[in-house]
Scaffold this motif. Structure first.
Motif, short mmCIF file in Angstrom:
data_model
loop_
_atom_site.label_atom_id
_atom_site.label_comp_id
_atom_site.label_asym_id
_atom_site.label_seq_id
_atom_site.Cartn_x
_atom_site.Cartn_y
_atom_site.Cartn_z
N ALA A 51 -47.76 -54.77 -43.06
CA ALA A 51 -47.67 -54.77 -43.83
C ALA A 51 -46.48 -54.92 -44.72
N ALA A 52 -45.47 -55.25 -42.58
CA ALA A 52 -44.09 -56.13 -43.17
C ALA A 52 -43.90 -57.45 -42.98
N PHE A 53 -44.88 -57.63 -42.82
CA PHE A 53 -45.73 -59.50 -42.95
C PHE A 53 -45.80 -59.74 -44.51
N ASN A 54 -46.83 -59.04 -45.18
CA ASN A 54 -46.93 -58.89 -46.37
C ASN A 54 -45.82 -58.02 -47.64
N TYR A 55 -45.37 -57.11 -47.14
CA TYR A 55 -43.73 -57.03 -47.95
C TYR A 55 -42.80 -57.74 -47.86
N TYR A 56 -42.46 -58.19 -46.87
CA TYR A 56 -41.49 -59.65 -46.63
C TYR A 56 -41.46 -61.16 -46.76
N TRP A 75 -40.03 -46.78 -47.51
CA TRP A 75 -39.84 -45.84 -46.90
C TRP A 75 -40.75 -43.90 -46.73
N LEU A 76 -40.69 -43.30 -48.09
CA LEU A 76 -41.80 -42.69 -48.38
C LEU A 76 -43.06 -42.69 -48.00
N GLU A 77 -43.29 -44.52 -48.27
CA GLU A 77 -44.92 -44.85 -47.87
C GLU A 77 -44.63 -44.81 -46.59
N ILE A 78 -44.17 -45.10 -45.81
CA ILE A 78 -44.15 -45.09 -44.50
C ILE A 78 -44.00 -44.11 -43.92
N THR A 79 -43.64 -43.12 -44.01
CA THR A 79 -43.62 -42.02 -43.00
C THR A 79 -44.77 -41.16 -43.53
N THR A 80 -45.17 -41.89 -45.04
CA THR A 80 -46.12 -40.71 -45.10
C THR A 80 -47.99 -41.61 -44.43
N VAL A 161 -46.53 -48.27 -58.82
CA VAL A 161 -45.99 -49.92 -58.60
C VAL A 161 -46.15 -49.75 -56.29
N PRO A 162 -47.81 -50.28 -56.10
CA PRO A 162 -46.89 -49.68 -54.44
C PRO A 162 -46.47 -50.90 -54.05
N THR A 163 -46.20 -50.77 -52.74
CA THR A 163 -45.91 -52.43 -51.80
C THR A 163 -46.97 -51.67 -51.35
#
Length: 283
Positions: A51-56, A75-80, A161-163
């Protein structure tokens, strides 16, 4: 998973005397706990890294300016996800335990050599993808029934609008049920265990990719592949594009929608147009 479990026993659990001596390698409680630890650690690693690779590198960060993008959403997506993945890990480890104890049709050894062996491997891969794509479509569609949506699936749709980090941010029951076809297949059909591990890994990567906002797909494949453009419209319009890999079942089920991004109406275009109009009004 027995191969992974054997390696973990040899190089980690036995090597560092993690368990009491009375807990032999074949003890079911030890196997279950080991499978849980392997599942959750590898699951979080794949989730965070992919997810980090795709995000950045793939995600269009202009989407974060969209009015439907929540404050601190990433950060809400990650913590969830990090709260929910251990819960899903419990159910997943239980499924792996049944497989490890010999009740599945997974078979050992390297992929079969030769042209005939290659055809058998391809057949098994195609069968796995076809079966899981069909099953996930109907499970996902069932999640949109009014009796299930509000209680279970709505949690995933707060990300309009998801990441890529939203890929695993859902209700644990929702997440597990949509993974059941991957576990069920090797109990129904023979499959090489190494092929299964690779496919299971790629499934998680694919789930992340359809949330990354990267709509680039070769034109010739656009009518067939259910990519990020299709899934973005699913998050926005709810009752379309339930598919996982392909558009086949959406077309059969009457839920296919040509992605807005392919019609020149992408979310980025909306953002740029609104900002242009706002700037022009101010001028």
């Amino acid at each position: 998973m027995d191969t992974v479990l054997d390696l973990a026993d040899e190089y980690l659990f036995d090597a560092y005397h993690v368990y009491p001596e009375s807990w032999e390698n074949g003890y079911w409680a030890r196997q279950l706990l080991s499978l849980f630890l392997i599942t959750i650690s590898s699951g979080i690693l794949v989730y965070i890294s992919s997810a980090a690779f795709n995000y950045y590198f793939l995600f269009d960060h202009r989407l974060e300016r969209h009015p439907l993008f929540l404050k601190n959403q990433k950060w809400l997506e990650i913590t969830t996800s990090l709260k929910i993945l251990p819960v899903i890990g419990v159910f997943t480890a239980a499924m792996f335990l049944v497989e490890v104890r010999g009740y599945s049709k997974l078979f050992d050894g390297p992929p079969q050599p030769g042209s005939f062996g290659l055809l058998l491997n391809i057949r098994d891969i195609v069968g796995f993808i076809f079966f899981t794509d069909c099953a996930i479509y109907w499970i996902h569609r069932a999640m949109h029934h009014r009796l299930l949506y509000r209680r279970i699936h709505k949690m995933h749709h707060i990300w309009k609008v998801p990441t890529p980090f939203a890929s695993h941010a859902f209700h644990p029951i929702d997440g597990f049920l949509q993974s059941v076809p991957y576990h069920l297949y090797p109990f129904m059909f023979p499959l090489n265990k190494y092929v299964y591990l690779v496919l299971f890994f790629l499934v998680n990567v694919w789930t992340i990719s359809i949330h990354d906002g990267d709509y680039r797909v070769p034109a010739i494949l656009r009518p067939f592949i259910n990519g990020s453009a299709h899934h973005t419209d699913h998050h926005l319009y709810y009752n379309y594009n339930y598919g996982q890999y392909f558009t086949l079942w959406d077309r059969i089920g009457g839920s296919f929608k040509t992605p807005s991004a392919f019609e020149g109406k992408s979310l980025v275009d909306d953002i740029l147009e609104k900002e242009r109009l706002k700037t022009g009004h101010q001028d």
